[in-house]
Write a protein that holds these residues in place. Structure first.
Motif, PDB file in Angstrom:
ATOM      1  N   ALA A 199      -9.214 -28.230  56.556  1.00  7.99           N
ATOM      2  CA  ALA A 199      -8.254 -28.672  57.562  1.00  7.99           C
ATOM      3  C   ALA A 199      -8.054 -30.177  57.512  1.00  7.99           C
ATOM      4  O   ALA A 199      -6.969 -30.689  57.838  1.00  7.99           O
TER       5      ALA A 199
ATOM      6  N   VAL B  66      -5.482 -21.166  54.223  1.00  5.83           N
ATOM      7  CA  VAL B  66      -6.734 -21.078  53.476  1.00  5.83           C
ATOM      8  C   VAL B  66      -6.873 -19.670  52.909  1.00  5.83           C
ATOM      9  O   VAL B  66      -6.857 -18.683  53.649  1.00  5.83           O
TER      10      VAL B  66
ATOM     11  N   ARG C 209      -1.094 -31.026  47.211  1.00  2.92           N
ATOM     12  CA  ARG C 209      -1.337 -30.422  48.528  1.00  2.92           C
ATOM     13  C   ARG C 209      -2.256 -29.209  48.430  1.00  2.92           C
ATOM     14  O   ARG C 209      -2.594 -28.611  49.449  1.00  2.92           O
TER      15      ARG C 209
ATOM     16  N   VAL D 157      -4.222 -23.766  61.393  1.00  2.99           N
ATOM     17  CA  VAL D 157      -4.675 -23.377  60.052  1.00  2.99           C
ATOM     18  C   VAL D 157      -4.839 -21.865  60.028  1.00  2.99           C
ATOM     19  O   VAL D 157      -5.595 -21.299  60.821  1.00  2.99           O
TER      20      VAL D 157
ATOM     21  N   ARG E 174      -1.850 -25.685  57.372  1.00  2.27           N
ATOM     22  CA  ARG E 174      -2.488 -25.328  56.100  1.00  2.27           C
ATOM     23  C   ARG E 174      -2.803 -23.842  56.080  1.00  2.27           C
ATOM     24  O   ARG E 174      -3.064 -23.234  57.122  1.00  2.27           O
TER      25      ARG E 174
ATOM     26  N   LEU F 173       3.868 -25.220  51.959  1.00  4.98           N
ATOM     27  CA  LEU F 173       2.778 -25.572  52.868  1.00  4.98           C
ATOM     28  C   LEU F 173       1.520 -25.967  52.092  1.00  4.98           C
ATOM     29  O   LEU F 173       1.228 -25.399  51.030  1.00  4.98           O
ATOM     30  N   PRO F 174       0.733 -26.903  52.606  1.00  2.00           N
ATOM     31  CA  PRO F 174      -0.564 -27.200  51.992  1.00  2.00           C
ATOM     32  C   PRO F 174      -1.452 -25.964  52.009  1.00  2.00           C
ATOM     33  O   PRO F 174      -1.383 -25.148  52.946  1.00  2.00           O
ATOM     34  N   SER F 175      -2.270 -25.820  50.977  1.00  2.00           N
ATOM     35  CA  SER F 175      -3.142 -24.648  50.920  1.00  2.00           C
ATOM     36  C   SER F 175      -4.475 -25.004  50.285  1.00  2.00           C
ATOM     37  O   SER F 175      -4.588 -25.991  49.546  1.00  2.00           O
ATOM     38  N   THR F 176      -5.470 -24.198  50.595  1.00  2.00           N
ATOM     39  CA  THR F 176      -6.814 -24.380  50.053  1.00  2.00           C
ATOM     40  C   THR F 176      -7.347 -23.039  49.589  1.00  2.00           C
ATOM     41  O   THR F 176      -7.260 -22.039  50.316  1.00  2.00           O
TER      42      THR F 176
ATOM     43  N   ASP G  75      -1.893 -28.346  65.256  1.00  2.00           N
ATOM     44  CA  ASP G  75      -2.520 -28.344  63.930  1.00  2.00           C
ATOM     45  C   ASP G  75      -3.119 -26.968  63.696  1.00  2.00           C
ATOM     46  O   ASP G  75      -4.281 -26.717  64.009  1.00  2.00           O
TER      47      ASP G  75
ATOM     48  N   GLY H 128      -7.980 -31.861  54.846  1.00  2.00           N
ATOM     49  CA  GLY H 128      -7.324 -32.198  53.590  1.00  2.00           C
ATOM     50  C   GLY H 128      -8.265 -32.447  52.439  1.00  2.00           C
ATOM     51  O   GLY H 128      -7.848 -32.922  51.380  1.00  2.00           O
TER      52      GLY H 128
ATOM     53  N   THR I 157      -7.364 -28.852  66.114  1.00  2.00           N
ATOM     54  CA  THR I 157      -7.098 -27.832  65.101  1.00  2.00           C
ATOM     55  C   THR I 157      -7.401 -26.450  65.650  1.00  2.00           C
ATOM     56  O   THR I 157      -8.438 -26.224  66.267  1.00  2.00           O
TER      57      THR I 157
END
Length: 510
Positions: free
Chosen positions: A250, A98, A222, A72, A96, A187-190, A70, A252, A2
């Protein structure tokens, strides 16, 4: 492996990530703290034409030269704008995104909303052709950082460092609209929420529950969330915790929001007590709930009645249905006071966004004028009752109470703008306005299990009220939560509502 690309907020640079980056590398990840054009030790590289697109291109060059599979992208505060702009153009490279104590800007949004100074924000908004010194926004002075975000958790030495190493921000980075095709939304996000800065998962869940379409995508599986119990600069105040959260994001991990709640949202659950229906009249945005003996024409032997105007919180999206005056809690309060002989008034004001407090204040003032002009209402016996974020709207009435205003009440209120609510004008600070409230009776219903970011504003208000000897009556709700009137109707909750209503109506006696 990552690779974390770390993008800081306004006036700072890659240096702010130093400890987090070291910890990430120790964990086996790659870390790339970014200093954007014109920031930190690259301040000499900027010019009048440096804008948001310049910063997007900075990130694209870094993304294109990395071979990590990978990747982020982490955006803090302003940094989320170039992060989203770059990810939107390279979605296939990004694993991902963030949002570290950062908002959710959409296509066309400008980072100008992050500037806390209203006059500066207005000047920059009108800036069409940067010239002279106008193309740079000066960094905050030491005493001003709190206005850009909560400094909780920052030791004096860290705050000094933040001041010493900050640089002017190119104005174009704040005024140029963000350009997004929409690819970034796949896209996946946090979201990493800093509670001391006014964000929490509970607050996000509340916004989703209100049905605001802007927040519905946060229920996508996601999307995940974490909380940090610190202020707006967690990479300085809590570097170990930030590192841990980034690694978990990262992977998930994180809290997910329910896409299909098993029960109605809190604001649509039944009022905590059975209240008989009363006659209701609707005039524009205003509903009036009348006592049974007050009809369309006021009988000669019936005196005009006092009125209680209930003011909902928000922001509430304009497409939300039902609107607040039809929510069970406000209908319940309106009927309840009508059953006790007063006119219960509910209002659909236009607090649709944090920038709308001025417009909402106008709606409340217009509603009060309408109510006081009604011959069935005693124009000299009116109370205003504010709820949740509507509490900020009490500031005007506290600052200069008119003689007919007999009482101001507030239930689980927000009484000072959150540190990250930059669009709320300085006018809406009840914790300041209460100092000039004089002997105006104030009835405050406080819940024991209040969200931390709201509870601190209540304590600030009560401290100011005590110093100015304002007449505040506090009614506590043991084990009560925000919006407790629709949370099950425990005996202690009903007692608190009864006590608050009795107190308010007592102040409306002839």
């Amino acid at each position: 492996m990552t690779a974390f690309i770390l993008v800081a907020g306004a006036h700072t640079g890659g240096w702010i990530w130093r400890e987090v980056a070291d910890r990430l590398r120790e964990s086996g990840a790659e870390a790339y703290p970014v200093t954007l054009t014109g920031m930190a030790d690259r301040d000499g590289a900027a010019g009048p034409d440096t804008d948001l697109e310049t910063h997007v291109q900075d990130l694209l060059r870094l993304i294109d030269r990395l071979d990590a599979t990978d990747m982020v992208l982490v955006g803090h505060c302003y940094g989320i704008h170039p992060v989203l702009g770059a990810a939107d153009r390279r979605p296939e490279r990004i694993a991902r995104i963030v949002h570290l104590d950062a908002g959710m800007p959409r296509h066309g949004d400008r980072a100008l909303a992050l500037v806390p100074d209203e006059a500066l924000r207005e000047r920059l908004a009108k800036l069409s052709d940067a010239a002279g010194d106008d193309w740079r926004v000066p960094p905050p002075r030491p005493e001003e950082w709190q206005r850009w975000g909560s400094v909780e958790g920052l030791a004096p030495a860290l705050l000094d460092r933040l001041t010493d190493e900050s640089v002017p921000q190119p104005a174009g980075t704040l005024t140029q609209p963000l350009q997004l095709s929409g690819a970034v939304y796949e896209l996946p996000s946090t979201g990493v929420l800093c509670v001391a800065n006014g964000s929490s998962i509970a607050m996000v869940e509340g916004l989703v529950g209100l049905g605001d379409p802007r927040f519905q995508r946060l229920t996508d599986p996601r999307v995940s969330f974490f909380e940090l119990d610190t202020g707006h600069w967690p990479m300085l105040s809590r570097p170990a915790e930030v590192t841990d959260v980034l690694l978990r994001a990262a992977a998930g991990e994180g809290r997910r929001l329910a896409a299909t709640p098993s029960e109605p949202p809190a604001h649509l659950r039944p009022f905590l007590m059975e209240v008989p229906e009363r006659r209701r009249e609707r005039v524009g945005r205003v509903d009036l709930h009348f006592p049974d003996d007050v009809t369309g024409e006021l009988p000669d032997d019936t005196s005009p009645r006092p009125a209680v105007v209930f003011v909902h919180g928000g922001p509430v999206h304009p497409d939300t249905r039902p609107t607040p005056r039809d929510w069970p809690a406000f209908v319940g309060y309106g009927r309840y006071v009508a059953g006790l002989g007063a006119v219960g008034v509910t209002v659909d004001h236009r607090l649709h966004d944090l920038a709308d407090y001025g417009r909402a204040a106008e709606d409340i003032a217009a509603a009060v004028d309408l109510v006081r002009a009604d011959p069935r209402v005693d124009e000299n016996r009116v109370a205003l009752w504010f709820f949740s974020a509507g509490g900020l709207l009490s500031a005007d009435w506290l600052a200069a109470p008119p003689p007919w205003l007999r009482c101001v009440a507030a239930s689980y209120p927000v009484l000072a703008p959150m540190p990250n609510w930059h669009l709320v004008g300085s006018r809406f600070r009840p914790a300041v306005a209460v100092r000039t409230a004089g002997r105006l009776p104030i009835v405050l219903t406080r819940v024991e299990l209040e969200r931390a970011e709201i509870a601190v504003t209540v304590e600030e208000f009560l401290a100011a009220a005590a110093e100015s000897e304002a007449g505040v009556e506090v009614i506590d709700v043991p084990l009560g939560r925000h919006g407790f009137e629709t949370a099950g109707g425990a005996e202690r909750a009903r007692h608190a509502v009864e006590q608050a209503v009795r107190s308010v109506l007592g102040h409306l006696s002839p």
